[in-house]
Design an enzyme around this catalytic site. Structure first.
Site, short mmCIF file in Angstrom:
data_model
loop_
_atom_site.label_atom_id
_atom_site.label_comp_id
_atom_site.label_asym_id
_atom_site.label_seq_id
_atom_site.Cartn_x
_atom_site.Cartn_y
_atom_site.Cartn_z
N TYR A 63 33.16 26.84 -33.78
CA TYR A 63 32.74 27.72 -32.67
C TYR A 63 31.31 28.15 -32.90
O TYR A 63 30.95 28.57 -34.00
CB TYR A 63 33.64 28.96 -32.60
CG TYR A 63 34.49 28.94 -31.36
CD1 TYR A 63 33.89 28.95 -30.10
CD2 TYR A 63 35.88 28.89 -31.42
CE1 TYR A 63 34.65 28.91 -28.95
CE2 TYR A 63 36.65 28.85 -30.28
CZ TYR A 63 36.03 28.86 -29.04
OH TYR A 63 36.77 28.81 -27.89
N GLU A 91 29.21 30.02 -30.27
CA GLU A 91 28.70 30.70 -29.06
C GLU A 91 27.33 31.27 -29.35
O GLU A 91 27.11 31.90 -30.39
CB GLU A 91 29.66 31.80 -28.63
CG GLU A 91 30.94 31.23 -28.03
CD GLU A 91 31.92 32.30 -27.59
OE1 GLU A 91 31.78 33.45 -28.02
OE2 GLU A 91 32.84 31.96 -26.83
N ASP A 126 18.31 16.93 -9.80
CA ASP A 126 19.53 16.49 -10.48
C ASP A 126 19.32 15.01 -10.80
O ASP A 126 19.50 14.14 -9.94
CB ASP A 126 20.75 16.68 -9.58
CG ASP A 126 22.03 16.24 -10.28
OD1 ASP A 126 21.93 15.56 -11.33
OD2 ASP A 126 23.13 16.57 -9.78
N THR A 169 23.32 14.32 -16.59
CA THR A 169 24.39 13.95 -17.51
C THR A 169 23.78 13.10 -18.62
O THR A 169 22.69 12.55 -18.47
CB THR A 169 25.49 13.12 -16.81
OG1 THR A 169 24.86 12.10 -16.04
CG2 THR A 169 26.34 13.98 -15.91
N LYS A 210 25.19 8.28 -18.70
CA LYS A 210 24.99 7.15 -17.78
C LYS A 210 23.99 6.18 -18.43
O LYS A 210 24.26 5.73 -19.54
CB LYS A 210 24.55 7.68 -16.42
CG LYS A 210 25.65 8.58 -15.78
CD LYS A 210 25.31 9.00 -14.37
CE LYS A 210 26.47 9.70 -13.70
NZ LYS A 210 26.46 11.17 -13.86
N ARG A 265 29.62 11.72 -23.13
CA ARG A 265 29.89 12.39 -21.85
C ARG A 265 29.46 13.85 -21.98
O ARG A 265 29.89 14.56 -22.88
CB ARG A 265 31.40 12.31 -21.59
CG ARG A 265 31.84 12.81 -20.25
CD ARG A 265 33.16 12.18 -19.88
NE ARG A 265 32.95 10.76 -19.64
CZ ARG A 265 32.54 10.26 -18.47
NH1 ARG A 265 32.30 11.04 -17.46
NH2 ARG A 265 32.34 8.96 -18.34
N1 DSN Z 1 30.83 10.62 -10.69
C1 DSN Z 1 29.45 10.28 -10.92
C2 DSN Z 1 29.09 8.97 -10.35
O1 DSN Z 1 29.86 8.04 -10.49
O2 DSN Z 1 28.03 8.82 -9.79
C3 DSN Z 1 28.52 11.34 -10.47
O3 DSN Z 1 28.84 12.52 -11.04
#
Ligand code: DSN
Length: 422
Positions: A61, A63, A207, A233, A236, A242
């Site tokens: 933990y 925080e 974003d 994110t 990708k 993730r």
């Molecule tokens: N779910 C993602 C995508 O496939 O683009 C976006 O968050």
């Protein structure tokens, strides 16, 4: 049960203790190895990233932030988070970085919280034109708690309509303008968006979840010099674990950090923070920059191949890692194509195209991305082959025998480009 050398000794322990779950891990690994992974938001992380993700940092933990924690025993995780923050700042040329968001959606919750109050007006790309749930979908917190005004793409060229964006911004005076999408194959003109934000006094939020990996690899222009805040994110094209991340101007650092913790989350997942740090180091290498360029080359080749097969690439092709394909000429919906490709060992997703006459559950399109196949080492010749396989799957995949034959060819192809070699 056989053990899987890739997972190392930990897997043997899991297999002995919980064969049910171990069996699923093995079959998912096999699925990832043998099928074609064309979901534009997926990739294969390195074993080093997976090792950090599966580490004992998960037990801790923490925080708070490095040097300011609410728990003892944070000396080691402080080091990991500090290294990660410094790597993110260096990689993106950012003044501030927060590695704690559990996901892209969580990162976006923090952005709203840092810059807006419920009821404020936010301008964002409409979901049917390629936006994201957190950009104001009615079923999402963003659409429920904020006055979201949308902009979209022009019908004639399927590119962002910056005139409409500006007109809408002037009319509604949003507190914040979001650019970024999940199904937009072209580049975004951040300079134009910055000018509009300055004109109306809005916070510029990008974003960048989909394309941040291409930015990290210096394959496309960066939004970081323009934006107040960039959320994304890490799993990708960026090829990390993730999770989510935020970078911002220094003047917003305190607001962002407070919005993430304690505003939105409790304890960070320190194993994920460590894995993000590992991925960021990988992204700073020449090999990754080569990879990012190849991702785009492959996406262009895949889109061109699908066009040769009689389909239509939305906005005329792609400049990024993904292509959005209008498959109406094939006579089947995106939903049917998705199913037939899946049965043929090709994993992709149905996707609305701009001005789609079909519902989001049916759609007229498919979305394909090249992050994962490029990690496997595939190149332009394989993209042509994949385009032909997709076309055959859409046409013939309803027939189980034909789907099985295509699946066999998919397995032959993926066997030549092994992921997580045995
Ligand atoms: N779910 C993602 C995508 O496939 O683009 C976006 O968050």
């Amino acid at each position: 049960m056989s053990t899987e050398p890739f997972f190392g000794p930990d897997f043997s322990a899991l297999a002995a203790q919980d064969p049910d779950i171990a069996a699923v891990l093995l079959s998912e690994l096999e699925r990832q190895r043998t099928n074609l992974q064309l979901i534009a938001s997926e990739n294969f992380t390195s074993p080093a990233v997976l090792a950090a993700l599966g580490s004992t940092l998960s037990n801790k933990y923490a925080e708070g932030y490095p040097g300011k924690r609410y728990y003892g025993g944070c000396e080691e995780v402080d080091k990991v988070e500090t290294i990660g923050i410094e790597r993110a700042k260096a990689l993106f040329g950012a003044e501030h970085a927060n590695l704690q968001p559990h996901s892209g959606a969580s990162a976006n919750v923090a952005v709203y919280q840092a810059f807006t109050k419920p009821g404020d007006t936010v301008l964002a790309m409409s979901l049917p034109h390629g936006g994201h749930l957190t950009h104001g979908a009615k079923v999402n917190f963003s659409g429920k708690w904020f006055n979201i005004v949308s902009y979209g793409v022009r019908q004639d060229n399927e590119l962002i309509d910056y005139d409409q964006l500006r007109d809408t911004a002037l009319e509604h005076k949003p507190k914040m303008i979001c650019s970024g999408a999940t199904a937009y194959p072209s580049l975004i003109d951040f300079e134009k968006v910055r000018a509009i934000c300055d004109e109306v006094g809005a916070i510029m939020w990008v974003d960048a979840a989909h394309f941040i990996g291409l930015v990290a690899g210096k394959a496309i222009p960066s939004p970081v010099p323009y934006a107040d805040v960039v959320s994304f994110t890490t799993h990708k094209v960026l090829r990390g674990p993730r999770g989510g991340m935020i970078v911002s101007k220094a003047e917003h650092a305190a607001a962002i950090d407070k919005a993430v913790f304690p505003g939105m989350q409790g304890g960070p997942i320190m194993s994920a923070v460590a894995a993000k740090a590992v991925a960021l180091k990988e992204c700073a290498t020449p090999a990754y920059q080569e990879y990012a360029k190849n991702v785009i080359t492959n996406a262009k080749a895949l889109a061109a191949g699908l066009v040769e097969e009689g389909m239509r690439a939305v906005s005329g092709g792609t400049q990024t890692h993904l292509a959005l394909i209008d498959i109406r000429n094939s006579g089947v919906s995106g939903k049917v194509a998705d199913q037939r490709c899946g049965d043929s060992g090709i994993t992709l997703n149905k996707n609305s195209i701009p001005y789609d006459p079909e519902s989001p559950a049916v759609t007229s399109g498919i979305r394909v991305g090249t992050a994962a196949t490029t990690t496997q080492g595939m190149g332009v010749p394989q993209m042509r082959e994949i385009a032909a396989l997709i076309a055959r799957a859409i046409k013939d995949g309803e027939d189980p025998a034909k789907a099985a034959a295509i699946r066999g060819e998919v397995h032959d192809l993926t066997a030549k480009f092994p992921v997580y070699p045995r």
